[in-house]
Design a protein around this motif. Structure first.
Motif, PDB file in Angstrom:
ATOM      1  N   ARG A  47     -14.418 -52.025  -8.012  1.00 12.33           N
ATOM      2  CA  ARG A  47     -15.672 -51.298  -7.850  1.00 12.33           C
ATOM      3  C   ARG A  47     -15.583 -49.938  -8.539  1.00 12.33           C
ATOM      4  O   ARG A  47     -16.537 -49.488  -9.181  1.00 12.33           O
ATOM      5  CB  ARG A  47     -15.987 -51.128  -6.363  1.00 12.33           C
ATOM      6  N   TRP A  48     -14.447 -49.259  -8.419  1.00 14.41           N
ATOM      7  CA  TRP A  48     -14.269 -47.959  -9.063  1.00 14.41           C
ATOM      8  C   TRP A  48     -14.313 -48.123 -10.583  1.00 14.41           C
ATOM      9  O   TRP A  48     -14.943 -47.323 -11.282  1.00 14.41           O
ATOM     10  CB  TRP A  48     -12.937 -47.338  -8.645  1.00 14.41           C
ATOM     11  N   LEU A  49     -13.656 -49.142 -11.106  1.00 13.26           N
ATOM     12  CA  LEU A  49     -13.649 -49.357 -12.549  1.00 13.26           C
ATOM     13  C   LEU A  49     -15.058 -49.628 -13.078  1.00 13.26           C
ATOM     14  O   LEU A  49     -15.431 -49.153 -14.158  1.00 13.26           O
ATOM     15  CB  LEU A  49     -12.736 -50.537 -12.888  1.00 13.26           C
ATOM     16  N   LYS A  50     -15.841 -50.369 -12.326  1.00 13.46           N
ATOM     17  CA  LYS A  50     -17.207 -50.656 -12.756  1.00 13.46           C
ATOM     18  C   LYS A  50     -18.065 -49.401 -12.740  1.00 13.46           C
ATOM     19  O   LYS A  50     -18.813 -49.128 -13.686  1.00 13.46           O
ATOM     20  CB  LYS A  50     -17.827 -51.722 -11.855  1.00 13.46           C
ATOM     21  N   ASP A  51     -17.940 -48.614 -11.680  1.00 10.91           N
ATOM     22  CA  ASP A  51     -18.781 -47.420 -11.528  1.00 10.91           C
ATOM     23  C   ASP A  51     -18.379 -46.294 -12.462  1.00 10.91           C
ATOM     24  O   ASP A  51     -19.239 -45.510 -12.897  1.00 10.91           O
ATOM     25  CB  ASP A  51     -18.723 -46.919 -10.086  1.00 10.91           C
ATOM     26  N   ASN A  52     -17.090 -46.185 -12.785  1.00 11.50           N
ATOM     27  CA  ASN A  52     -16.609 -45.020 -13.525  1.00 11.50           C
ATOM     28  C   ASN A  52     -16.180 -45.310 -14.961  1.00 11.50           C
ATOM     29  O   ASN A  52     -16.122 -44.383 -15.771  1.00 11.50           O
ATOM     30  CB  ASN A  52     -15.427 -44.396 -12.786  1.00 11.50           C
ATOM     31  N   CYS A  53     -15.877 -46.566 -15.267  1.00  5.37           N
ATOM     32  CA  CYS A  53     -15.376 -46.897 -16.599  1.00  5.37           C
ATOM     33  C   CYS A  53     -16.165 -48.014 -17.268  1.00  5.37           C
ATOM     34  O   CYS A  53     -15.775 -48.471 -18.353  1.00  5.37           O
ATOM     35  CB  CYS A  53     -13.901 -47.294 -16.520  1.00  5.37           C
ATOM     36  N   SER A  54     -17.227 -48.489 -16.610  1.00  7.08           N
ATOM     37  CA  SER A  54     -18.052 -49.587 -17.135  1.00  7.08           C
ATOM     38  C   SER A  54     -17.211 -50.826 -17.427  1.00  7.08           C
ATOM     39  O   SER A  54     -17.483 -51.579 -18.367  1.00  7.08           O
ATOM     40  CB  SER A  54     -18.795 -49.148 -18.413  1.00  7.08           C
ATOM     41  N   ILE A  55     -16.177 -51.031 -16.614  1.00  6.93           N
ATOM     42  CA  ILE A  55     -15.339 -52.224 -16.723  1.00  6.93           C
ATOM     43  C   ILE A  55     -15.778 -53.220 -15.662  1.00  6.93           C
ATOM     44  O   ILE A  55     -15.709 -52.943 -14.466  1.00  6.93           O
ATOM     45  CB  ILE A  55     -13.843 -51.884 -16.554  1.00  6.93           C
ATOM     46  N   ASP A  56     -16.252 -54.376 -16.106  1.00  5.13           N
ATOM     47  CA  ASP A  56     -16.751 -55.415 -15.205  1.00  5.13           C
ATOM     48  C   ASP A  56     -16.000 -56.706 -15.516  1.00  5.13           C
ATOM     49  O   ASP A  56     -16.185 -57.295 -16.574  1.00  5.13           O
ATOM     50  CB  ASP A  56     -18.259 -55.609 -15.421  1.00  5.13           C
TER      51      ASP A  56
END
Length: 248
Positions: free
Chosen positions: A176-185
């Motif tokens: 969730r942090w990667l998606k919210d902060n690094c646009s990694i999905d």
């Protein structure tokens, strides 16, 4: 085992199937703690009498609870309430937090350490970066209902995860942090399971003697731009299962 006080007998006048009502009744006994982890439940004849249903209907309910990781059948011994268990099989690509909640277990993660490393040849190959590149390494203890399930060591290319090193202590769900902060999905992952053992350095944390058999799991996770995570995990074999359904 005496008849549980909190048992809700299936009602034939209700629209829900009897097997579903029976499953919910037994699930309620487990979740409330009236049937505690490790305890043996009554045999099928006794359970059928208690619930007022046929053996076929009962077995449907018991099979569903076993597949959900709440019961464990031991041939020649009987059926037991299982402690917190994570079941791996055909499943979606989700975070540990989301997967635990799907299994009706309360997720917990404890950060054991975070550091910056130079990528080894193995890390570089897995993450498709140059050897020596900066890597953020996270070591986390995974918990289910407060009990240790495994220890994961995760490696991510520092250039793709700016801010992760400093934010790591406050992160509850890495994906969730990667998606919210690094646009990694995440879009896919490759996993390899091996039979291994608990390292001496992890024995106290995972609450097992050193060299106890355990699963070793290697995972490479990808987003649309390529691999972003290389993770190595040690999972307790008594609380982590791998199940597959095979077809002709």
């Amino acid at each position: 085992m005496d008849e549980p006080q909190g048992l809700q007998r299936p009602d034939r006048n209700r629209p829900e199937p009897l097997w579903h009502q029976a499953e919910m009744a037994l699930r309620g006994l487990i979740e409330s703690g009236e049937w505690s982890a490790g305890s043996q439940i009554p045999n099928e004849d006794r359970l059928g009498d208690m619930l007022g249903i046929s053996r076929i209907t009962l077995r449907h309910a018991l099979r569903n609870l076993e597949e959900a990781g709440m019961l464990r059948r031991e041939h020649g011994r009987g059926t037991f309430v299982r402690s917190a268990t994570m079941v791996a099989g055909v499943r979606g690509l989700t975070s540990f937090t989301d997967e635990m909640r799907t299994l009706a277990l309360e997720p917990g993660t404890r950060l054991l350490g975070v550091q910056m490393l130079d990528a080894t040849d193995v890390m570089a190959e897995a993450l498709e970066v140059a050897a020596g590149s900066s890597i953020v390494q996270l070591r986390r203890l995974w918990l289910g209902n407060g009990m240790p399930i495994g220890i994961q060591t995760t490696h991510l290319p520092a250039g793709r995860v700016p801010g992760l090193y400093d934010a790591a202590p406050g992160i509850s769900s890495l994906y969730r942090w990667l998606k919210d902060n690094c646009s990694i999905d995440p879009v896919k992952a490759k996993e390899v399971y091996r039979v291994g053992s608990v390292p001496a350095a992890d024995a106290e944390l995972i609450e097992l003697p050193a060299d106890t058999p355990a699963f070793e799991v290697e995972r490479i996770t990808f987003d649309r731009n390529g691999p972003f995570e290389f993770a190595l995990s040690i999972m307790r074999a008594d609380r982590y299962e791998i199940r597959s359904t095979l077809y002709v």
